[in-house]
Design a protein around this motif. Structure first.
Motif, PDB file in Angstrom:
ATOM      1  N   LEU A   1       0.827  -1.206   0.000  1.00 40.47           N
ATOM      2  CA  LEU A   1       0.000   0.000   0.000  1.00 40.47           C
ATOM      3  C   LEU A   1       0.861   1.255   0.000  1.00 40.47           C
ATOM      4  CD1 LEU A   1      -2.763  -1.016   2.597  1.00 40.47           C
ATOM      5  CD2 LEU A   1      -3.095  -0.610   0.150  1.00 40.47           C
ATOM      6  N   THR A   2       1.928   1.226   0.787  1.00 38.88           N
ATOM      7  CA  THR A   2       2.783   2.408   0.891  1.00 38.88           C
ATOM      8  C   THR A   2       3.517   2.671  -0.418  1.00 38.88           C
ATOM      9  OG1 THR A   2       3.070   1.985   3.257  1.00 38.88           O
ATOM     10  CG2 THR A   2       4.621   3.488   2.218  1.00 38.88           C
ATOM     11  N   GLU A   3       4.088   1.615  -0.997  1.00 38.02           N
ATOM     12  CA  GLU A   3       4.816   1.803  -2.252  1.00 38.02           C
ATOM     13  C   GLU A   3       3.899   2.389  -3.325  1.00 38.02           C
ATOM     14  OE1 GLU A   3       8.042   1.483  -2.414  1.00 38.02           O
ATOM     15  OE2 GLU A   3       8.241   0.548  -0.444  1.00 38.02           O
ATOM     16  N   LYS A   4       2.676   1.890  -3.350  1.00 36.62           N
ATOM     17  CA  LYS A   4       1.737   2.394  -4.338  1.00 36.62           C
ATOM     18  C   LYS A   4       1.433   3.880  -4.095  1.00 36.62           C
ATOM     19  CE  LYS A   4      -1.803  -0.375  -5.021  1.00 36.62           C
ATOM     20  NZ  LYS A   4      -3.174  -0.908  -4.844  1.00 36.62           N
ATOM     21  N   ALA A   5       1.249   4.230  -2.815  1.00 35.39           N
ATOM     22  CA  ALA A   5       0.926   5.620  -2.474  1.00 35.39           C
ATOM     23  C   ALA A   5       2.091   6.556  -2.782  1.00 35.39           C
ATOM     24  CB  ALA A   5       0.537   5.714  -1.001  1.00 35.39           C
ATOM     25  N   LEU A   6       3.312   6.016  -2.742  1.00 32.73           N
ATOM     26  CA  LEU A   6       4.499   6.858  -2.930  1.00 32.73           C
ATOM     27  C   LEU A   6       4.934   6.961  -4.386  1.00 32.73           C
ATOM     28  CD1 LEU A   6       6.718   5.960   0.156  1.00 32.73           C
ATOM     29  CD2 LEU A   6       5.206   7.916  -0.171  1.00 32.73           C
ATOM     30  N   LEU A   7       4.309   6.161  -5.241  1.00 36.64           N
ATOM     31  CA  LEU A   7       4.675   6.130  -6.650  1.00 36.64           C
ATOM     32  C   LEU A   7       4.808   7.527  -7.266  1.00 36.64           C
ATOM     33  CD1 LEU A   7       5.329   3.447  -7.837  1.00 36.64           C
ATOM     34  CD2 LEU A   7       3.072   3.327  -8.874  1.00 36.64           C
ATOM     35  N   PRO A   8       3.832   8.421  -7.036  1.00 41.44           N
ATOM     36  CA  PRO A   8       3.927   9.744  -7.657  1.00 41.44           C
ATOM     37  C   PRO A   8       5.131  10.554  -7.185  1.00 41.44           C
ATOM     38  CG  PRO A   8       1.716   9.362  -6.785  1.00 41.44           C
ATOM     39  CD  PRO A   8       2.588   8.263  -6.262  1.00 41.44           C
ATOM     40  N   TYR A   9       5.696  10.187  -6.062  1.00 41.39           N
ATOM     41  CA  TYR A   9       6.786  10.980  -5.498  1.00 41.39           C
ATOM     42  C   TYR A   9       8.152  10.384  -5.809  1.00 41.39           C
ATOM     43  CZ  TYR A   9       2.727  12.776  -3.155  1.00 41.39           C
ATOM     44  OH  TYR A   9       1.488  13.305  -2.912  1.00 41.39           O
ATOM     45  N   ASP A  10       8.141   9.256  -6.499  1.00 40.99           N
ATOM     46  CA  ASP A  10       9.387   8.632  -6.940  1.00 40.99           C
ATOM     47  C   ASP A  10      10.327   8.300  -5.788  1.00 40.99           C
ATOM     48  OD1 ASP A  10      11.144   7.617  -8.851  1.00 40.99           O
ATOM     49  OD2 ASP A  10      12.260   9.516  -8.940  1.00 40.99           O
ATOM     50  N   ILE A  11       9.758   7.897  -4.648  1.00 43.63           N
ATOM     51  CA  ILE A  11      10.599   7.392  -3.574  1.00 43.63           C
ATOM     52  C   ILE A  11       9.977   6.120  -3.001  1.00 43.63           C
ATOM     53  CG2 ILE A  11      11.542   9.636  -2.896  1.00 43.63           C
ATOM     54  CD1 ILE A  11       9.651   9.597  -0.530  1.00 43.63           C
ATOM     55  N   SER A  12      10.818   5.329  -2.353  1.00 45.12           N
ATOM     56  CA  SER A  12      10.342   4.097  -1.727  1.00 45.12           C
ATOM     57  C   SER A  12       9.988   4.366  -0.266  1.00 45.12           C
ATOM     58  CB  SER A  12      11.424   3.037  -1.796  1.00 45.12           C
ATOM     59  OG  SER A  12      12.503   3.403  -0.963  1.00 45.12           O
ATOM     60  N   GLY A  13       9.336   3.414   0.360  1.00 41.53           N
ATOM     61  CA  GLY A  13       9.008   3.523   1.773  1.00 41.53           C
ATOM     62  C   GLY A  13      10.260   3.634   2.639  1.00 41.53           C
ATOM     63  N   ARG A  14      11.278   2.879   2.284  1.00 37.89           N
ATOM     64  CA  ARG A  14      12.528   2.943   3.042  1.00 37.89           C
ATOM     65  C   ARG A  14      13.140   4.328   2.938  1.00 37.89           C
ATOM     66  NH1 ARG A  14      16.659  -0.205   0.848  1.00 37.89           N
ATOM     67  NH2 ARG A  14      17.485  -0.641   2.900  1.00 37.89           N
ATOM     68  N   GLU A  15      13.086   4.891   1.716  1.00 33.48           N
ATOM     69  CA  GLU A  15      13.668   6.219   1.532  1.00 33.48           C
ATOM     70  C   GLU A  15      12.889   7.259   2.325  1.00 33.48           C
ATOM     71  OE1 GLU A  15      15.386   5.208  -2.939  1.00 33.48           O
ATOM     72  OE2 GLU A  15      13.591   6.444  -2.714  1.00 33.48           O
ATOM     73  N   LEU A  16      11.566   7.130   2.345  1.00 33.75           N
ATOM     74  CA  LEU A  16      10.771   8.052   3.151  1.00 33.75           C
ATOM     75  C   LEU A  16      11.126   7.914   4.626  1.00 33.75           C
ATOM     76  CD1 LEU A  16       8.586  10.164   3.510  1.00 33.75           C
ATOM     77  CD2 LEU A  16       6.873   8.329   3.505  1.00 33.75           C
ATOM     78  N   GLY A  17      11.396   6.692   5.055  1.00 32.66           N
ATOM     79  CA  GLY A  17      11.815   6.469   6.433  1.00 32.66           C
ATOM     80  C   GLY A  17      13.061   7.273   6.780  1.00 32.66           C
ATOM     81  N   VAL A  18      14.019   7.262   5.864  1.00 23.95           N
ATOM     82  CA  VAL A  18      15.246   8.029   6.084  1.00 23.95           C
ATOM     83  C   VAL A  18      14.939   9.518   6.136  1.00 23.95           C
ATOM     84  CG1 VAL A  18      17.502   8.615   5.144  1.00 23.95           C
ATOM     85  CG2 VAL A  18      16.663   6.270   4.970  1.00 23.95           C
TER      86      VAL A  18
END
Lengths: 149, 149
Positions: free
Chosen positions: B24-41
DNA sequence: TATTGTTATACTCTATAACTATA
DNA sequence: TATAGTTATAGAGTATAACAATA
């Protein structure tokens, strides 16, 4: 965005909860020479009429190509047996051996103890609630009926 | 062994809960071109005084060698900047760029929405309870005070 | 043509060991 | 000698594509 210091992201919590229970389980299974994943396979096979490899893979939510390697290992350890299905010779019937049945019993109870250690920071009611909530979110949640607290 | 058909093993539930929220998170982040792990950082870096790479890695519970590659990517995307610490030139000071600050805001709220979708099968109280219980079991559980339901 | 098991291959996430530059 | 960042490498776990045997 819901996180920062007050409340970490749910994804973070789930990942680390996962790491912790895996660590506890692997340690508990050490004497039985099987991994948590392998015990998962044995559990699926246990107490059910023998099914195909693909059937077992689907129940665990893993790919059928992954199941091949898993069963190779379990067969090498003498815990499962494979033989072609008489009715449909494309299929392999997979069954627990007697040794496999013993292992699943003892290793299973060791894994259950590891769960108890994992849940130790929670009251029994909170632990039960955690299990039910996880089941609800995992059960392909189609926005249907909500689980009560 | 606590599982079979009535109640799946906790390890199974946590693994699949993890898979679902990641998806779900990866899909939601698709428009922002980042992964969940990257958002975590980015989240760890956000709203804090700049720290070293190692500091950020510790907060996320990942290895410092893993952090290197993660920051390489984020730097390539122009979301973070690295420069040597003046006081201790072995260290790299890591900061969000302005673009990084914008992304963390928008992507962060998209990720929060994904959490809501994930929690949809639960009542609000049950969702809150789930978060608290996970925090309790993840917080190096030394058998201390138990969480109430 | 479609399906089961299989193999080969590749990709992600992760950690360990060794290197460098600083301290 | 110890530490921060880096690189190279290896090991899980997973998936995709292609193949053989069977349906």
């Amino acid at each position: 965005m819901s996180s920062d210091q007050a409340s970490p992201r749910l994804a973070y919590l789930l990942k680390h909860a996962n790491l912790r229970i895996s660590e506890l389980t692997e340690k508990a299974l050490l004497p039985y020479d099987i991994s948590g994943r392998e015990l998962g396979v044995l559990n699926v096979l246990n107490g059910r009429e023998p099914g195909s490899q693909q059937h077992a893979a689907q129940r665990l939510g893993i790919d059928r190509t992954t199941m091949v390697a898993l069963l190779d290992t379990l067969e090498d350890k003498g815990l499962v047996s494979r033989h072609p299905d008489a009715d449909d010779r494309r299929r392999n019937v997979v069954e627990l051996t007697e040794k496999g049945q013993n292992i699943v019993r003892w290793a299973g109870s060791a894994a259950a103890e590891a769960e108890q250690v994992f849940l130790r920071p929670l009251t029994e009611a909170a632990g039960q609630q955690l299990r039910e909530s996880l089941q609800a979110v995992v059960a392909r949640p189609d926005s249907s009926g909500q689980v009560r607290p």
